[in-house]
Design a protein around this motif. Structure first.
Motif, PDB file in Angstrom:
ATOM      1  N   ILE A   1       0.835  -1.200   0.000  1.00 24.18           N
ATOM      2  CA  ILE A   1       0.000   0.000   0.000  1.00 24.18           C
ATOM      3  C   ILE A   1       0.866   1.245   0.000  1.00 24.18           C
ATOM      4  O   ILE A   1       0.676   2.159  -0.810  1.00 24.18           O
TER       5      ILE A   1
ATOM      6  N   TYR B   1      -8.327   9.777  -0.250  1.00 26.95           N
ATOM      7  CA  TYR B   1      -7.884   9.457  -1.602  1.00 26.95           C
ATOM      8  C   TYR B   1      -6.873  10.497  -2.062  1.00 26.95           C
ATOM      9  O   TYR B   1      -6.826  11.622  -1.548  1.00 26.95           O
TER      10      TYR B   1
ATOM     11  N   TRP C   1      -5.167   6.698  -6.044  1.00 25.77           N
ATOM     12  CA  TRP C   1      -5.420   5.621  -5.100  1.00 25.77           C
ATOM     13  C   TRP C   1      -6.492   6.079  -4.114  1.00 25.77           C
ATOM     14  O   TRP C   1      -6.772   7.279  -4.001  1.00 25.77           O
TER      15      TRP C   1
ATOM     16  N   VAL D   1      -8.290   4.892  -0.055  1.00 27.37           N
ATOM     17  CA  VAL D   1      -8.258   4.048   1.131  1.00 27.37           C
ATOM     18  C   VAL D   1      -9.546   4.268   1.919  1.00 27.37           C
ATOM     19  O   VAL D   1      -9.966   5.401   2.124  1.00 27.37           O
ATOM     20  N   THR D   2     -10.129   3.172   2.376  1.00 25.18           N
ATOM     21  CA  THR D   2     -11.218   3.222   3.350  1.00 25.18           C
ATOM     22  C   THR D   2     -10.757   2.391   4.535  1.00 25.18           C
ATOM     23  O   THR D   2     -10.325   1.257   4.363  1.00 25.18           O
TER      24      THR D   2
ATOM     25  N   GLU E   1      -9.005  -1.047   3.424  1.00 27.29           N
ATOM     26  CA  GLU E   1      -9.375  -1.441   2.064  1.00 27.29           C
ATOM     27  C   GLU E   1      -8.723  -0.407   1.143  1.00 27.29           C
ATOM     28  O   GLU E   1      -9.078   0.766   1.176  1.00 27.29           O
ATOM     29  N   PHE E   2      -7.741  -0.842   0.366  1.00 28.49           N
ATOM     30  CA  PHE E   2      -6.959   0.053  -0.494  1.00 28.49           C
ATOM     31  C   PHE E   2      -7.247  -0.274  -1.951  1.00 28.49           C
ATOM     32  O   PHE E   2      -7.221  -1.436  -2.346  1.00 28.49           O
ATOM     33  N   THR E   3      -7.533   0.757  -2.738  1.00 29.86           N
ATOM     34  CA  THR E   3      -7.670   0.595  -4.182  1.00 29.86           C
ATOM     35  C   THR E   3      -6.502   1.332  -4.821  1.00 29.86           C
ATOM     36  O   THR E   3      -6.367   2.550  -4.668  1.00 29.86           O
TER      37      THR E   3
ATOM     38  N   LYS F   1      -7.095  -2.387  -8.525  1.00 30.38           N
ATOM     39  CA  LYS F   1      -7.245  -3.608  -7.729  1.00 30.38           C
ATOM     40  C   LYS F   1      -7.330  -3.263  -6.239  1.00 30.38           C
ATOM     41  O   LYS F   1      -6.629  -2.383  -5.755  1.00 30.38           O
ATOM     42  N   ASP F   2      -8.193  -4.015  -5.543  1.00 28.80           N
ATOM     43  CA  ASP F   2      -8.376  -3.813  -4.105  1.00 28.80           C
ATOM     44  C   ASP F   2      -7.437  -4.711  -3.309  1.00 28.80           C
ATOM     45  O   ASP F   2      -7.212  -5.864  -3.670  1.00 28.80           O
ATOM     46  N   VAL F   3      -6.914  -4.148  -2.220  1.00 29.60           N
ATOM     47  CA  VAL F   3      -6.048  -4.870  -1.296  1.00 29.60           C
ATOM     48  C   VAL F   3      -6.616  -4.646   0.101  1.00 29.60           C
ATOM     49  O   VAL F   3      -6.898  -3.508   0.482  1.00 29.60           O
ATOM     50  N   GLU F   4      -6.785  -5.724   0.877  1.00 28.81           N
ATOM     51  CA  GLU F   4      -7.250  -5.607   2.254  1.00 28.81           C
ATOM     52  C   GLU F   4      -6.086  -5.882   3.191  1.00 28.81           C
ATOM     53  O   GLU F   4      -5.328  -6.834   2.990  1.00 28.81           O
TER      54      GLU F   4
END
Length: 186
Positions: free
Chosen positions: A29, A133, A143, A145-146, A165-167, A172-175
């Motif tokens: 991230i 963001y 990018w 982030v939530t 939760e990162f886009t 693509k999403d990364v948790e």
């Protein structure tokens, strides 16, 4: 160190250090947010995160966030009003961003990862929900982030935790799940 028994999301004031053995790595991230220096990413992961959670004279909740980086003079501090209004700022670590924060009940959150695993008191009082963001026009990066912030019980011990939760720029999403040890009051 475990959280004091009275500690809830109604007052997150305290100092915390990332428990790397209980946490996912945030390297990917940070790199996609533009933190290219591996030594700086290490300093972020091993720095002290401090919160001063308070109510202002006008009755509005705030959380002041300070991140002291291990071995670096650079600190990131910000006073955030829990009113879900977007505010632009220049973050010293990732550049120009727009963010907002609120308290919210977990059932209102998507995806399920953001609402899972919290203690009963966190579900009762709500998590802090932070969304930020990149300011793409100013930073050249894209990018979002939530995050949810709250209390979890892990191996019988209460910890402050963040679900992220990162886009990334590729869509693509990364948790990521980050767990912190309490190191004292602010």
């Amino acid at each position: 160190m475990t959280l004091p028994p009275h500690f809830t999301t109604l007052d997150l004031s305290g100092r915390f250090i990332l428990n790397t053995s209980l946490s996912d790595s945030a390297e990917q991230i940070l790199e996609q947010q533009g933190v290219a220096d591996a030594a700086l990413r290490h300093a972020i992961a091993h720095g002290v995160l401090s919160f001063n959670h308070y109510t202002s004279d006008d009755g509005e909740q705030h959380i002041w966030v300070d991140q002291e980086l291990e071995g670096r003079c650079l600190t990131a501090d910000e006073d955030r009003a829990l009113d879900w209004r977007e505010r632009a700022r220049d973050d010293p670590l990732v550049g120009p961003v727009v963010g907002r924060i609120r308290r919210v009940k977990t059932h209102a959150l998507e995806p399920p990862f953001l609402r899972a695993g919290w203690t009963p008191d966190t579900r009762k009082y709500g998590v802090l929900n932070y969304a930020v963001y990149s300011d793409t026009k100013r930073s050249g990066r894209t990018w979002a982030v939530t995050e949810t912030w709250g209390i979890e019980e892990i191996a019988g011990m209460r910890h402050f935790a963040r679900h992220i939760e990162f886009t990334g720029p590729d869509g693509k999403d990364v948790e990521r799940h980050l767990v912190y040890d309490y190191v004292g009051s602010v």
